[in-house]
Write a protein that holds these residues in place. Structure first.
Motif: not given
Length: 248
Positions: A175-202
């Motif tokens: 369960r701990q490993a599964e939670a850690e993978r979900e945390r990484r997936a959310k962080v990667i998704h948030a980083e992708g949204e941030l990069q996409a917003s920066e590109k859209l702004m440009q």
């Protein structure tokens, strides 16, 4: 006749006694010789002479020996119960100490290895046992080697073979490993949204520099929709047109 028979028997006993005095030690063996109960010297390898009745010899194997440490119940520093077993490689460096200083060096090393395994692993958390196994092997080897040095024994290597966990602990780790993978997936998704917003702004800044750039983008969008055989027509409504209705 009787005299010659007694002489023959005596001669045979003498020959047998002389032959029994000779011993052959292999290259990896040494003989610890005691004379009248006192240590005399270490002999070998090859052909050696041991006087019967006066001297006794104890063979010592100098090859590396493998000791399988039985499974030990260990409680880690974070209060997790685990079962651990290991294998130890050691050899006799000083045959005299191995025979004189300890009664049974093999049994003594085995008991010392069991207590040292529990003592060293009990100072670490479960994560260290699973992730830092090489360092734990080194720590156990150093502790054992320091204590067996007085016995003339060199512990060359220690390897932890298995760390068995309770079924409930295995599920908790999963369960701990599964939670850690979900945390990484959310962080990667948030980083992708941030990069996409920066590109859209440009992109918005670039389109805002030329008034006709938006119309070209609109035409490109319509052509993309037509490729999919879609009958929907998108008509952009300028915001400036709505501004006049607001003023009224």
């Amino acid at each position: 006749m009787g005299y010659s028979f007694s002489f023959g028997v005596l001669l045979m006993l003498l020959v047998a006694l002389v032959l029994s005095a000779f011993r052959i030690l292999r290259e990896y063996e040494r003989g610890v010789v005691f004379q009248l109960g006192r240590f005399w010297k270490v002999k070998g390898p090859g052909l050696i002479l041991v006087i019967p009745g006066l001297q006794q010899m104890v063979r010592v194997d100098l090859r590396t020996l493998v000791l399988d440490v039985p499974t030990q119940d260990v409680i880690s520093r974070d209060n997790v119960s685990v079962k651990v077993n290991a294998v130890i490689y050691y050899r006799v460096l000083d045959a005299q100490k191995a025979i004189i200083q300890v009664e049974d060096y093999h049994a003594a090393t085995s008991q010392l290895a069991q207590t040292t395994l529990r003592s060293v692993l009990g100072k670490h958390e479960l994560d260290d046992m699973l992730a830092e196994r090489e360092q734990l092997n080194t720590d156990i080897q150093q502790v054992l080697d320091a204590q067996t040095d007085a016995w003339g024994i060199k512990v060359s290597n220690v390897e932890i073979k298995h760390v068995d966990l309770d079924e409930s602990m295995v599920r908790a780790i999963a369960r701990q490993a599964e939670a850690e993978r979900e945390r990484r997936a959310k962080v990667i998704h948030a980083e992708g949204e941030l990069q996409a917003s920066e590109k859209l702004m440009q992109a918005a800044e670039v389109l805002a520099r030329q008034p006709g750039a938006m119309q070209l983008r609109y035409m490109q969008t319509l052509s993309s929709i037509a490729v999919d055989k879609n009958s929907t027509i998108i008509f952009p409504l300028p915001i400036d047109l709505l501004g006049g209705f607001r003023r009224e």
